[in-house]
Write an enzyme that holds these catalytic residues in place. Structure first.
Site, PDB file in Angstrom:
ATOM      1  N   ASP A   1       0.975  -1.311  -0.200  1.00 29.53           N
ATOM      2  CA  ASP A   1      -0.043   0.363  -0.023  1.00 29.53           C
ATOM      3  C   ASP A   1       0.666   1.332  -0.268  1.00 29.53           C
ATOM      4  O   ASP A   1       1.985   0.821  -0.128  1.00 29.53           O
ATOM      5  CB  ASP A   1      -1.268  -0.305   1.632  1.00 29.53           C
ATOM      6  CG  ASP A   1      -1.622  -1.263   1.436  1.00 29.53           C
ATOM      7  OD1 ASP A   1      -2.326  -0.809   0.187  1.00 29.53           O
ATOM      8  OD2 ASP A   1      -2.272  -0.993   2.484  1.00 29.53           O
TER       9      ASP A   1
ATOM     10  N   ASP B   1      -4.854  -2.598   4.455  1.00 32.12           N
ATOM     11  CA  ASP B   1      -5.163  -2.649   6.728  1.00 32.12           C
ATOM     12  C   ASP B   1      -6.499  -2.183   6.279  1.00 32.12           C
ATOM     13  O   ASP B   1      -6.879  -3.028   7.332  1.00 32.12           O
ATOM     14  CB  ASP B   1      -4.466  -1.362   6.255  1.00 32.12           C
ATOM     15  CG  ASP B   1      -4.770  -0.351   5.093  1.00 32.12           C
ATOM     16  OD1 ASP B   1      -5.240  -0.629   4.380  1.00 32.12           O
ATOM     17  OD2 ASP B   1      -4.663   0.739   5.204  1.00 32.12           O
TER      18      ASP B   1
ATOM     19  N   ASP C   1      -9.223  -5.499   1.916  1.00 31.95           N
ATOM     20  CA  ASP C   1      -8.085  -6.181   1.731  1.00 31.95           C
ATOM     21  C   ASP C   1      -7.773  -7.717   2.625  1.00 31.95           C
ATOM     22  O   ASP C   1      -7.085  -8.020   1.509  1.00 31.95           O
ATOM     23  CB  ASP C   1      -7.042  -5.683   2.880  1.00 31.95           C
ATOM     24  CG  ASP C   1      -6.825  -4.508   1.584  1.00 31.95           C
ATOM     25  OD1 ASP C   1      -6.481  -4.685   0.882  1.00 31.95           O
ATOM     26  OD2 ASP C   1      -6.440  -3.231   2.708  1.00 31.95           O
TER      27      ASP C   1
END
Length: 1135
Positions: free
Chosen positions: A530, A838, A842
């Protein structure tokens, strides 16, 4: 007898059948009520048996284990399990059955306990059934006892302490989902009064109040099964088959010795073996006990979830164990419900109750269905809850108390090492049988002589006692060879190094949830990371703003903004948020809480003059669309005091802009958005994105009363208008890159690990950050397919995705499904993929990846539960440290294998050659047990706990099917073993002459020679332990002083060896050596150092030796291989 079938509401899974001998609908008492299992529960008996929306299954079209990835179940080698993450129970059982094991309780201690796992499933099923039976019984009672619709009276109150409601009443209400009892208590507000709390501000945050609540209502903990005591580990160590045989042999030898030689001299032979076995047992038990304590501490850390509660009007972060009854807890998507409770308020709140009910159905919560169960997950929406029951008073607490014991987990490396240990063990067993047979034949044919040169056995003359004693000694030597040959400590060395690594990784801000991930990380070839919070600092501030059709500089300059627009902006900011603003009563700085994006926007609102509580009190939210990572926006519908309705939206700038038809200028006039103005805003967005800013747009619209839903049912299915919006502002949020991230990315590239950025942000923002971080080298790299948008990748066919996946470096505007598709494509291309995540969405990608890395600060509980490792500081540099540790685990195991196999080969060859040729062995049972202790337990402690070095990151990733014993290791161990065997056999056969011992008696000369061989052999292992530290480096001493444990073990071994030779000769059958012979022993060991340096100059083939053996095997057994063509040639045992 009557049979009555009742259909339950949506929140009751399945249908129940009640059988009663006295079932009357107008009778308030049910004398006998038997409830059968819910029909749907028969197949949902595991924690994940209900298909939670966060898990992928093989029949799911998005499951990554489909075509293109090898079906590991079909592999013929039982020890070839590349991933234990999703291995079947049968597959796990097969390798256990194939392993040659001397001590099953010790060998399999840190593997998954298949029996306990089955018991755990049954317990969960029983508890789920129990909970549902209680609720079903209540519904039957409610249906049968209330013909006139009157409400059932609540349980009689039993006041506890200063509270007018007891824990039992609360537990009964929430467990039974008893809505009538809640109404009798006065609803949420009445219950709050009874619990002396406030639905908005929570309880008073003082220690005495919290302690009182814990004393009255209990704490949010559950009784845990005590860890194993030290004596259990001693008992486990005693279960070793060979050690039991040795103890029996020692007892027999002791009895015979005392009988023939008297107690003063006769106890030494048997007693010395018994003492050696006891020492081995104690040292093994101490080592295992310390490991278990480390795992126990790590397991407690895993369960210690941190979350926010509202106390005294402010949000504070506490441990889940510190929650008390009366606490007010904000819930958002991805959170775990931390205790049983009642919903205070919520919007689109949906709960996944599969962990408790086994059903995958998402249950919507509102004022009609307000009961929340501990352990469930928030699947959508947000809200606040009032805690009513904690700890063992909740169903989750009851369940966790029943299954709290950790059942362990095996790792692929552990399974492979069991295969290696089995192969070596079989060889050792065969050697021991040969030695036993040769020595017994020589003994009973009169070819064996004692230390004085006399024949030990003469048929018809030697007494039965002496013959049995001689046979027992021979048998003892053979059994001891098995002890040395079967490397029980080899698979356990994985556990040792993992326990050490996990403890150290905690200091490096990584919490390992799944052991196998620790070693798999060493094989990672790509990391999909990310952007926000991982590559950046996650400290957002609004630095640019476009309002009224122009840029406002600075962004909080109120003088350029009309009051009406500021009022609308503040209304949207205050209501359309999951964060909060707290202003201390005594004055002081404003405290803003929420996600980094929410905090930045709320802080901007405060700078514009927002009074958070006042603004929220002026209007009421009646519908909400929580932020969605697919749609990249979230909104609320609010009703003002004058009955006017405003719809507020906030989200990705270009997406919200596309839904706008006008903007508000500085005169508070609505100006239509023509093409020129749209182009102006788009260029502003591109400009901010190119400057690595996250762009967020804020818009609103009014609603005519006639289009508003009139009833609650209509409101439930109402879709908030998403078009014809008025643009209020476009803001740019700056989130600086982490200062060390560029170095970390460079280190990954050097180590052969490609870093890919997968972000939901604008493609231009992603490009700017990627250039800043070093993921993209230059602007020339910033083009398709290296830089790609999520929807573009999503639109490709599967074959096209496979082709471009390897070339992707940055994916912008990606949805969680895009991330999942990328992970699947990379895995099908043969990559070992690590993924950071997070958010709740996901979870599928984290579960699908080889290693799922959840963020500890911003990560939701759903993401954390789907992950293998939690990065506690959300920092990409910590991810790179995990890679180093993963490689270190593999490297340490290889060091230990090289060391152990050298000892194995040398000890076996020396004893076998000596036994066959001379009829005697230079290394007796007690000496071999001491060598085994050095090799197994102490060697593992010394080598398996080496800290990682930078040298590890100069290598390419470790292939998951690479041979455990590399060509370099074969070269090193063969050179050392051949040297030791040659020198010690020469001493064995010609030592008397070489050491000038001819003038001494035959018995004394043989004892001195054998003592020297034993001493030299031990010192060879001590010096070779240094060589094993650096199998492929010349300087084996580099960093050795930093590893205090290694130095301590080497020092401890030397001291013990000196004590054994100088003071324990009676037990070990040794004699004291002169300083000259001590010097000879040390020099023999010391030569291994220069020999290792010379050996490392010999080049080795890059082609693994196992392939040569495979080719020989193929030429010898072509027909067999044709029959097994389906098996991969890579699956041939590495050994």
């Amino acid at each position: 007898m009557y049979i009555y079938t009742h259909s339950f509401p949506a929140n009751f899974p399945g249908s129940f059948v009640a059988i009663s001998s006295n079932l009357q609908t107008n009778n308030p008492q049910f004398h006998k009520l038997y409830l059968l299992l819910p029909l749907s529960l028969s197949s949902t008996v595991t924690m994940s048996g209900g298909a939670s929306p966060y898990r992928r299954h093989k029949n799911d079209v998005e499951y990554g284990g489909g075509a293109g990835i090898e079906d590991y179940e079909s592999v013929s080698d039982p020890f070839d399990i590349v991933s234990t993450k999703s291995a079947s129970v049968d597959r796990l059982r097969r390798w256990r059955q194939a392993a040659l094991v001397l001590n099953a309780s010790r060998r399999f201690r840190y593997t998954l306990d298949l029996k306990k796992e089955e018991e755990k499933k049954q317990i969960i099923a029983k508890i789920r059934t129990h909970a549902q039976v209680i609720r079903a019984a209540y519904l039957f009672q409610a249906a049968g006892a209330q013909p006139n619709g009157t409400e059932r009276a609540p349980p009689s109150p039993i006041p506890t302490g200063d509270y007018s409601i007891s824990p039992d009443q609360l537990a009964s209400m929430t467990r039974d989902h008893d809505f009538s009892a809640l109404q009798n208590y006065g609803g949420v507000n009445g219950l709050s009064e009874k619990l002396k709390t406030n639905p908005d501000k929570g309880i008073h945050d003082d220690e005495s109040n919290i302690l009182e609540r814990k004393n009255v209502f209990g704490s949010n903990t559950y009784p845990r099964k005590k860890g194993r005591s030290f004596w259990r580990f001693v008992l486990d160590a005693c279960r070793d088959t060979t050690l039991i045989i040795l103890m029996v042999a020692a007892a027999a030898s002791l009895a015979l010795g005392i009988k023939t030689e008297g107690i003063k001299e006769g106890w030494y032979d048997g007693g010395s073996i018994a003492m050696a076995v006891i020492i081995v047992i104690v040292v093994t038990a101490v080592s295992d006990y310390k490991q278990s304590l480390q795992f126990q501490n790590l397991n407690e850390e895993k369960q210690n979830i941190h979350l926010e509660v509202v106390r005294g009007g402010r949000r504070v972060e506490i441990s889940i164990f510190d929650i008390v009854v009366g606490d007010v807890i904000p819930l958002k998507i991805g959170d775990q419900v931390p205790a049983d409770g009642i919903l205070i308020s919520g919007h689109s709140l949906a709960i996944d109750e599969s962990s408790m009910t086994g059903e995958s159905k998402i249950v919507h919560k509102d004022q009609k269905a307000p009961f929340l169960m501990s352990g469930c997950k928030v699947a959508d929406g947000y809200g606040t809850m009032l805690v009513t029951s904690v700890g063992i008073n909740t169903e989750w607490g009851l369940l966790m108390a029943s299954i709290s014991e950790d059942n362990g987990e095996e790792t692929p490396l552990q399974v492979r090492l069991n295969g290696v240990a089995t192969f070596i063990g079989i060889v050792g067993l065969a050697v021991a049988i040969v030695v036993l047979a040769v020595l017994l034949i020589r003994f009973f044919t009169g070819h064996t002589k004692d230390s004085d040169g006399n024949i030990e056995f003469i048929a018809g003359k030697t007494s039965v006692g002496d013959a049995v004693d001689g046979a027992i000694k021979i048998f003892t030597v053979a059994v001891t060879i098995v002890v040395v040959a079967v490397p029980e400590g080899l698979p356990l060395a994985v556990t040792l190094t993992l326990a050490y690594s996990m403890r150290k990784m905690m200091a490096d801000k990584a919490l390992v949830r799944r052991l196998s991930a620790c070693e798999t990380m060493g094989s990672a070839t790509t990391i999909c990371s990310d952007k926000t919070g991982t590559l950046t600092l996650n400290m957002m501030t609004i630095v640019e703003a476009y309002i009224c059709g122009k840029k406002i500089d600075p962004p909080n300059n109120k003088s350029e903004l009309p009051s009406g627009l500021i009022s609308l902006l503040i209304e949207g900011i205050a209501q359309n948020t999951t964060g909060s603003v707290f202003l201390p009563e005594g004055g002081g700085d404003v405290e803003v809480s929420g996600s980094p994006t929410e905090k930045a926007i709320l802080q901007w609102g405060v700078n514009l003059g927002m009074n958070f509580d006042a603004v929220r009190s002026e209007s009421t939210i009646f519908h909400a669309f929580p932020f969605n990572s697919e749609k990249k926006r979230g909104g609320v519908a609010v009703e003002l005091s004058n009955s006017e309705v405003h719809i507020h939206w906030k989200g990705a700038a270009e997406i919200v802009l596309a839904a706008c038809t006008s903007y508000m200028d500085s005169n508070e006039t609505l100006v239509p958005l023509d093409n020129d103005k749209v182009e102006y805003f788009k260029k502003a967005i591109e400009s901010m994105a190119a400057g690595s800013l996250r762009c967020v747009a804020i818009a609103y619209r009014t609603m005519k009363g006639e289009t508003f839903p009139a009833t609650e049912e209509e409101l439930e299915y109402w879709q908030m208008p998403e078009d014809d919006l008025v643009l209020l502002a476009i803001v740019g949020l700056k989130d600086p890159c982490r200062p060390n991230v560029k170095d970390a990315v460079h280190l990954c590239k050097k180590a052969g690990v490609k870093v890919r950025m997968v972000t939901g942000d604008n493609l231009q923002t992603a490009r700017a950050i990627a250039l800043e971080c070093g993921i993209l080298e230059s602007n020339a790299d910033a083009k398709e397919p290296s830089l790609i948008e999520g929807k573009t990748f999503r639109g490709l066919s599967e074959d096209e995705r496979l082709k471009v996946a390897d070339r992707i470096s940055v994916m912008g505007r990606s949805s969680p499904n895009d991330k999942l598709l990328l992970v699947q494509a990379l895995r099908k291309n043969g990559h070992v993929v690590a993924v950071t995540g997070d958010g709740t969405n996901d979870a599928p990608a984290l579960h699908e990846a080889d290693i799922g890395l959840a963020m500890g600060i911003q990560g939701t509980e759903v993401a954390k539960e789907s992950s293998d490792i939690i990065i506690l500081d959300d920092n990409f540099a910590s991810v790179v440290k995990v890679v180093r540790w993963g490689r270190s685990v593999y490297a340490n195991i290889q060091k230990f294998i090289q060391f152990q196999l050298t000892v194995n080969v040398a000890a076996l060859v020396i004893n076998v050659v000596a036994a066959i040729s001379a009829g005697d062995v230079p290394l007796n049972a007690v000496q071999l047990l001491w060598v085994n202790l050095i090799m197994d337990t102490l060697g593992a402690l010394a080598l398996a706990t080496e800290p990682p070095t930078d040298h590890l990151m100069d290598r390419t990733p470790v292939g998951r099917r690479e041979p455990l014993i590399t060509n370099i290791m074969w070269r090193n161990l063969l050179i050392q073993a051949m040297y030791q065997v040659t020198v010690l056999l020469v001493l064995n056969f010609d030592g008397k002459r070489i050491l000038h011992l001819e003038h001494e008696s035959h018995k004394q000369a043989i004892k001195k020679k054998n003592t020297l061989i034993f001493n030299a052999f031990v010192f060879s292992q001590i010096f070779n332990e240094f060589n094993a530290r650096k199998p492929d480096e010349m300087n084996v001493f580099k960093g050795v002083t930093k590893n205090r444990l290694f130095m301590g073990i080497v020092g401890f071994t030397i001291i013990l060896q000196v004590i054994i030779i100088m003071f324990l000769g009676k037990f070990t059958t040794t004699v004291r050596l002169s300083w000259q012979l001590w010097l000879v022993s040390i020099v023999i060991g010391l030569i291994s150092w220069p020999l290792a340096v010379v050996g490392k100059l010999i080049p080795v083939s890059e082609r693994p030796f196992s392939e040569y053996f495979y080719n020989i095997y193929k030429s010898c057994f072509p027909s067999f291989l044709r029959r097994n063509r389906g098996s991969s040639r890579e699956n041939v045992d590495d050994t």
